[in-house]
Write a protein that holds these residues in place. Structure first.
Motif, mmCIF file in Angstrom:
data_model
loop_
_atom_site.group_PDB
_atom_site.id
_atom_site.type_symbol
_atom_site.label_atom_id
_atom_site.label_comp_id
_atom_site.label_asym_id
_atom_site.label_seq_id
_atom_site.Cartn_x
_atom_site.Cartn_y
_atom_site.Cartn_z
ATOM 1 N N GLY A 9 36.653 54.608 41.288
ATOM 2 C CA GLY A 9 37.103 55.248 40.072
ATOM 3 C C GLY A 9 37.980 54.340 39.257
ATOM 4 O O GLY A 9 38.047 53.125 39.507
ATOM 5 N N LEU A 10 38.645 54.933 38.281
ATOM 6 C CA LEU A 10 39.546 54.214 37.391
ATOM 7 C C LEU A 10 40.981 54.552 37.767
ATOM 8 O O LEU A 10 41.340 55.727 37.899
ATOM 9 N N VAL A 11 41.794 53.519 37.938
ATOM 10 C CA VAL A 11 43.182 53.725 38.332
ATOM 11 C C VAL A 11 44.049 52.698 37.622
ATOM 12 O O VAL A 11 43.568 51.614 37.253
ATOM 13 N N GLN A 12 45.298 53.022 37.414
ATOM 14 C CA GLN A 12 46.213 52.082 36.785
ATOM 15 C C GLN A 12 46.759 51.091 37.811
ATOM 16 O O GLN A 12 46.729 51.344 39.019
ATOM 17 N N THR A 90 39.436 44.821 40.445
ATOM 18 C CA THR A 90 38.313 45.447 39.765
ATOM 19 C C THR A 90 37.002 44.806 40.185
ATOM 20 O O THR A 90 36.833 43.588 40.093
ATOM 21 N N ALA A 91 36.089 45.622 40.682
ATOM 22 C CA ALA A 91 34.806 45.128 41.181
ATOM 23 C C ALA A 91 33.961 46.313 41.645
ATOM 24 O O ALA A 91 34.452 47.444 41.723
ATOM 25 N N THR A 115 30.231 51.116 44.948
ATOM 26 C CA THR A 115 31.015 52.067 44.159
ATOM 27 C C THR A 115 31.983 51.265 43.292
ATOM 28 O O THR A 115 32.602 50.309 43.756
ATOM 29 N N GLN A 116 32.086 51.656 42.031
ATOM 30 C CA GLN A 116 32.878 50.890 41.071
ATOM 31 C C GLN A 116 34.353 51.243 41.188
ATOM 32 O O GLN A 116 34.728 52.420 41.181
#
Length: 121
Positions: A9-12, A90-91, A115-116
């Motif tokens: 997922g997207l995380v800071q 990030t990968a 998984t992104q």
């Protein structure tokens, strides 16, 4: 053996994610379970690996102290807990089964779909 990776997922920056890798059936207990990642324009690189039997773990220097690999033998599932995430993490993350060399992707015969993971700055 089919491997299903999930949890991306997207995380800071500084955040955490936990990736899971579920095997379709009981994997041979002499196999290594590994996580690799591939960023755009870069080669696939080793992240972490663990043995089913003794729980021995291996880590890339870049993630040591931040990532933890573990396994639940009753669920045929391997986890990658990722803390203190950085943009460089990030990968697309792939789980794999094989061995005997934990850091060599050529030794892994079975791969999940990836998984992104995206870490924003």
């Amino acid at each position: 053996v089919q491997l299903q990776a999930s949890g991306g997922g997207l995380v800071q920056t500084g955040g955490s994610l936990r990736l899971s890798c579920a095997a379709s059936r009981r994997t041979a207990r002499n196999l290594l379970m590994g996580w690799f990642r591939q960023a755009p324009g870069k080669e696939r690189e080793f992240v972490a690996a663990i043995t089913w039997s003794g729980g021995l773990s291996y880590y890339a220097d870049s993630v040591k102290g931040r990532f933890t690999i573990s396994r639940d033998m009753s669920k045929d599932t391997v986890y990658l807990q990722m803390n203190s995430l950085k943009p460089d993490d990030t990968a697309v993350y792939y789980c794999a089964a094989g061995g005997p060399r934990p850091r060599n992707p050529d030794d892994y015969a079975y791969w999940g779909q990836g998984t992104q993971v995206t870490v924003s700055s």
